[in-house]
Design a protein around this motif. Structure first.
Motif, mmCIF file in Angstrom:
data_model
loop_
_atom_site.group_PDB
_atom_site.id
_atom_site.type_symbol
_atom_site.label_atom_id
_atom_site.label_comp_id
_atom_site.label_asym_id
_atom_site.label_seq_id
_atom_site.Cartn_x
_atom_site.Cartn_y
_atom_site.Cartn_z
ATOM 1 N N ALA A 13 16.821 -12.397 147.435
ATOM 2 C CA ALA A 13 16.146 -11.190 147.914
ATOM 3 C C ALA A 13 17.123 -10.024 147.997
ATOM 4 N N ALA A 14 16.575 -8.827 147.839
ATOM 5 C CA ALA A 14 17.409 -7.617 147.884
ATOM 6 C C ALA A 14 18.090 -7.475 149.241
ATOM 7 N N SER A 15 17.400 -7.878 150.292
ATOM 8 C CA SER A 15 18.011 -7.769 151.627
ATOM 9 C C SER A 15 19.213 -8.703 151.757
ATOM 10 N N ASP A 16 19.140 -9.872 151.120
ATOM 11 C CA ASP A 16 20.287 -10.783 151.128
ATOM 12 C C ASP A 16 21.460 -10.180 150.367
ATOM 13 N N ARG A 17 21.149 -9.514 149.266
ATOM 14 C CA ARG A 17 22.210 -8.900 148.459
ATOM 15 C C ARG A 17 22.867 -7.763 149.229
ATOM 16 N N ALA A 18 22.088 -7.009 149.994
ATOM 17 C CA ALA A 18 22.644 -5.914 150.784
ATOM 18 C C ALA A 18 23.601 -6.464 151.838
ATOM 19 N N ALA A 19 23.234 -7.576 152.448
ATOM 20 C CA ALA A 19 24.117 -8.192 153.437
ATOM 21 C C ALA A 19 25.412 -8.677 152.770
ATOM 22 N N GLU A 20 25.292 -9.186 151.563
ATOM 23 C CA GLU A 20 26.481 -9.650 150.846
ATOM 24 C C GLU A 20 27.414 -8.479 150.526
ATOM 25 N N ARG A 21 26.823 -7.376 150.094
ATOM 26 C CA ARG A 21 27.651 -6.197 149.814
ATOM 27 C C ARG A 21 28.306 -5.683 151.081
ATOM 28 N N GLY A 22 27.581 -5.719 152.184
ATOM 29 C CA GLY A 22 28.166 -5.314 153.458
ATOM 30 C C GLY A 22 29.315 -6.221 153.853
ATOM 31 N N GLY A 23 29.167 -7.499 153.576
ATOM 32 C CA GLY A 23 30.251 -8.450 153.850
ATOM 33 C C GLY A 23 31.482 -8.163 153.013
ATOM 34 N N LEU A 24 31.259 -7.787 151.771
ATOM 35 C CA LEU A 24 32.400 -7.426 150.915
ATOM 36 C C LEU A 24 33.139 -6.221 151.475
ATOM 37 N N ARG A 25 32.356 -5.254 151.966
ATOM 38 C CA ARG A 25 32.979 -4.057 152.558
ATOM 39 C C ARG A 25 33.778 -4.436 153.806
ATOM 40 N N LEU A 26 33.227 -5.348 154.616
ATOM 41 C CA LEU A 26 33.922 -5.785 155.826
ATOM 42 C C LEU A 26 35.209 -6.526 155.488
ATOM 43 N N LEU A 27 35.217 -7.205 154.350
ATOM 44 C CA LEU A 27 36.416 -7.943 153.933
ATOM 45 C C LEU A 27 37.468 -7.044 153.300
ATOM 46 N N GLY A 28 37.148 -5.760 153.145
ATOM 47 C CA GLY A 28 38.148 -4.825 152.656
ATOM 48 C C GLY A 28 37.920 -4.283 151.259
ATOM 49 N N ALA A 29 36.791 -4.619 150.652
ATOM 50 C CA ALA A 29 36.518 -4.087 149.322
ATOM 51 C C ALA A 29 36.173 -2.604 149.431
ATOM 52 N N THR A 30 36.645 -1.836 148.486
ATOM 53 C CA THR A 30 36.325 -0.413 148.470
ATOM 54 C C THR A 30 34.921 -0.219 147.897
ATOM 55 N N ARG A 31 34.392 0.983 148.075
ATOM 56 C CA ARG A 31 33.061 1.275 147.519
ATOM 57 C C ARG A 31 33.075 1.129 146.005
ATOM 58 N N ALA A 32 34.151 1.553 145.379
ATOM 59 C CA ALA A 32 34.257 1.450 143.921
ATOM 60 C C ALA A 32 34.262 -0.015 143.483
ATOM 61 N N GLN A 33 34.942 -0.881 144.222
ATOM 62 C CA GLN A 33 34.971 -2.299 143.877
ATOM 63 C C GLN A 33 33.589 -2.923 144.018
ATOM 64 N N VAL A 34 32.877 -2.560 145.078
ATOM 65 C CA VAL A 34 31.529 -3.088 145.280
ATOM 66 C C VAL A 34 30.605 -2.574 144.179
ATOM 67 N N LEU A 35 30.744 -1.317 143.812
ATOM 68 C CA LEU A 35 29.930 -0.758 142.736
ATOM 69 C C LEU A 35 30.210 -1.474 141.416
ATOM 70 N N ARG A 36 31.473 -1.718 141.108
ATOM 71 C CA ARG A 36 31.816 -2.450 139.882
ATOM 72 C C ARG A 36 31.218 -3.852 139.900
#
Length: 61
Positions: A2-25
């Motif tokens: 689900a899209a909501s699960d994917r949003a939580a995963e992206r948020g987790g990546l940001r919390l782990l230190g990924a930059t916005r550009a890394q998440v976008l890539r």
């Protein structure tokens, strides 16, 4: 997934230190991978019947 699960995963990546550009890539690479897989499956689904019927006359109505 689900899209909501994917949003939580992206948020987790940001919390782990990924930059916005890394998440976008990551998101773009994942989307391109899905497109490539679907393209290949579609090509196989389209070509397989053509190969199986090669040499078989198709009756005209």
């Amino acid at each position: 997934m689900a899209a909501s699960d994917r949003a939580a995963e992206r948020g987790g990546l940001r919390l782990l230190g990924a930059t916005r550009a890394q998440v976008l890539r990551y998101v773009v690479a994942e989307a391109l991978a899905v497109i490539a897989i679907c393209f290949l499956l579609g090509a196989v689904a389209a070509v397989t019947p053509a190969i199986r019927t090669r040499g078989v006359a198709i009756p005209r109505s």
